[in-house]
Design an enzyme around this catalytic site. Sequence first.
Site, PDB file in Angstrom:
ATOM      1  N   GLY A 474       0.832  -1.207   0.000  1.00  0.00           N
ATOM      2  CA  GLY A 474       0.000   0.000   0.000  1.00  0.00           C
ATOM      3  C   GLY A 474       0.858   1.246   0.000  1.00  0.00           C
ATOM      4  O   GLY A 474       0.358   2.372   0.055  1.00  0.00           O
ATOM      5  N   ASN A 642      10.050   8.636  -4.912  1.00  0.00           N
ATOM      6  CA  ASN A 642       8.756   9.256  -5.203  1.00  0.00           C
ATOM      7  C   ASN A 642       8.381  10.127  -4.010  1.00  0.00           C
ATOM      8  O   ASN A 642       8.011   9.640  -2.954  1.00  0.00           O
ATOM      9  CB  ASN A 642       7.704   8.157  -5.431  1.00  0.00           C
ATOM     10  CG  ASN A 642       6.344   8.719  -5.805  1.00  0.00           C
ATOM     11  OD1 ASN A 642       5.976   9.836  -5.408  1.00  0.00           O
ATOM     12  ND2 ASN A 642       5.581   7.955  -6.563  1.00  0.00           N
ATOM     13  N   VAL A 714      11.456   4.146   3.214  1.00  0.00           N
ATOM     14  CA  VAL A 714      10.982   5.078   4.244  1.00  0.00           C
ATOM     15  C   VAL A 714       9.683   4.636   4.910  1.00  0.00           C
ATOM     16  O   VAL A 714       8.996   5.446   5.517  1.00  0.00           O
ATOM     17  CB  VAL A 714      10.806   6.499   3.652  1.00  0.00           C
ATOM     18  CG1 VAL A 714      12.152   7.110   3.320  1.00  0.00           C
ATOM     19  CG2 VAL A 714       9.891   6.489   2.435  1.00  0.00           C
ATOM     20  N   GLU A 716       9.089   2.844   7.585  1.00  0.00           N
ATOM     21  CA  GLU A 716       9.012   2.718   9.045  1.00  0.00           C
ATOM     22  C   GLU A 716       9.636   3.873   9.822  1.00  0.00           C
ATOM     23  O   GLU A 716       9.202   4.201  10.924  1.00  0.00           O
ATOM     24  CB  GLU A 716       9.653   1.385   9.455  1.00  0.00           C
ATOM     25  CG  GLU A 716       8.730   0.236   9.149  1.00  0.00           C
ATOM     26  CD  GLU A 716       9.439  -1.085   8.916  1.00  0.00           C
ATOM     27  OE1 GLU A 716       9.300  -1.973   9.750  1.00  0.00           O
ATOM     28  OE2 GLU A 716      10.128  -1.226   7.890  1.00  0.00           O
TER      29      GLU A 716
END
Length: 756
Positions: A474, A642, A714, A716
Amino acid sequence: MARTFDAVDESGKVVTGAAIIGARVPRIDGPLKTTGAAQYAADYHFERMAHAVAVQSTIPSGRIRSLDTAAAEKMPGVVLVLHHGNIGQLYRTVPGDQDATNSEVRAAFEDEIIRHWGQHVAVVIAETFEQATAAAAAVKVDYEMAPADLKTGLDGYTGQRKSVSKRGDPDAALAKAPVKLDASYITPVETHNPIELHASVAVWDGDRVTLYETSQGVVNHRVVMAQVLGLPVQNVRVVTRFLGSGFGGKLFPWPHTAMAAVAARKLGRPVKLSLNRKMMFTNVGYRPRTEQRIQLGATPDGKLLALRHDYLNVTSQLDDYDEGCGEATPYLYSVANLEITSGLVRRHMGAPMYMRGPGAVPGLYALEAAMNELADQLKMDPLQLRLINDAEKDESTGMPFSSRHLKECYTVGAKKFGWEKRTPGIGSMRRDGKIIGWGLAGASWVALSLPCTASVELCANGRVCVRCGTQDIGTGTYTVFAQVLQAKLGIPMDRIDVILGDSALPTGPMSGGSMVTGSVLNAIANACTGVMSKIVALAAATPGSPVEGADVKTLAFTQGNIHKQDASFESGASFNQVLNLARLSGLMAEGKNTPSWEDPKAKGVSLHSYGAQFVEVEWEPEIARLRVSRVVTVIDGGRIINRRAAANQVMGAVVMGVGMGLLEETVYDHRTGQPINGSMADYLMATCADSPHVDVTFLDYPDPGMGEYGARGVGEIGLAGVAPAITAAVYHATGVRVRELPVRIEDLLKSDIREV
Ligand code: MOS
């Protein structure tokens, strides 16, 4: 005008080519999700599919004396009731092979022993879900109770403690240190609450089974289920096209997968088994309670001399789950004398499981809270304390850091937040009739690039396909993979197909540890290089192509065209023209990633991400209302692929951190072990109303130890450091020192400040 799948920069201009790396690219799978076309595990339906509902233990410890299924079996629509007496052989997983599988699946239905409340004891399969639900309630289980250990606190633990990391002589250094701090911190059980419930749909074809799952690791899920079901691995296929998140709870298989598979095999028809939200609190993991003691020794001007971090965490009867609270402690600060120890405390609970930022997140809560307390004790700015103790190298291994910009995270964050305006006195800052509290903390998370393979295919219809046996939890995995294809091949996003979430694809990594981006991107880039050289060679060898007979060394591949280097790319032939001339439907190349432990640029260096969290709380003492109003977070996560998806990840993690600081806690009935807030209504999580204004900044330094793109992932890091920054801000506003999460209204009522 930008189309839905175009990447745009801040000014709205469409971004193409290599510039797409780092751009704010919208999700390519967004339209599928917003229109409902994306199929999640429980969305799969098949002809003659039956529905399974689990029956769960209502005691925490003991054994099943008898299980009476007669009434349930006679109920309308019921086709099968399975339990340990008739489910047949489920195998254990090979020790060490899949070492992170949990007891729930390892020992499912092995015997009549009950080890926690909510353990699956039977499964009822019927024509409809409603019939199965009704019949599940009619299964009568007679239990013989045994004493259960359900104590919440872990104090009094006298068992073994493992030394996790040690240097110097911390005890002697602590004894001698002119400034000392000794404090204990508690984090409660937290439950993973992804929107998508755990579910499994099993479909057999002879002795082969396809499992539609919500799995963070389809390849591992396949291996584990082949072992559990006693099948050759090639007879199992696991499909997870989309996940409604997982937070770690879906990293490894749970028993409901085996229950669905066995039922489907016995019945000769597809079976769907979906857990409900209540079951999600008992059978599919949780972040275990931790109790951590931090001892710091320092000089009067704040230089650390010694650090001890001794932690305990809860585990189940059969697991040896170590939360790893000492993960970030050994390398975060420069300190000559340090030791970390761990101990496991068994309770009659289900198996714990990794939850977003496992180890580091609860561990940094304790360490960073202690650092903030030390700063207060020294009457020193906590920012200054961080800066003077920053580590130049990883002192636990002696290795240099591959890429560490933690100091810059602090200085950039301080500037954005306005930290210099802070007045240190408790309750000294006011705004709009409220007291303002400010706090900060550091963040860190591991970086590692894993072995994996991806394939890239150029197709005769002009489309390009990338395939990898990983999955998009997700976070935007589909989209970042497409970005690499556009950057490498110059093919626009609307001609790219990203195919993930199937164990039949080339072996990809788990969506865990924030490692997919940093691992798979390199494999895709290598596959792109491979397929470009293949198509160039094919073009030169294909009669009728504009570059027929040319030396491949004189050819180039630009924006999908194969052309002579000294001529424009428009003068060449498109890859689809070449494929059609050569009568090939497609041309494929595989690429691999070199894992960190083999990459010469990564082997001798310490790989981690860093961050700094600055938190503001608003406190209304008259009504004991506390809100996290503002968070500035600065992340050193390697190169950002992104910006939009990455900022989403960090923002979501910060909001989760607000939940960790103020709300989240699973509470168990100490007589039965039943979660008493085991529902979405009773288990508090941060919602929109609790969300602060979040300002996310990325430093964007490519990590040379992470391959071509230097991305560390990135997913966590944004959660680490939020809770201790909140408790520091709470202390600043209220004067109440909270060392047990979450911060409760009862804690805040202890404040001496009664009005603004
Ligand atoms: Mo994450 S806890 O590695 O899914």
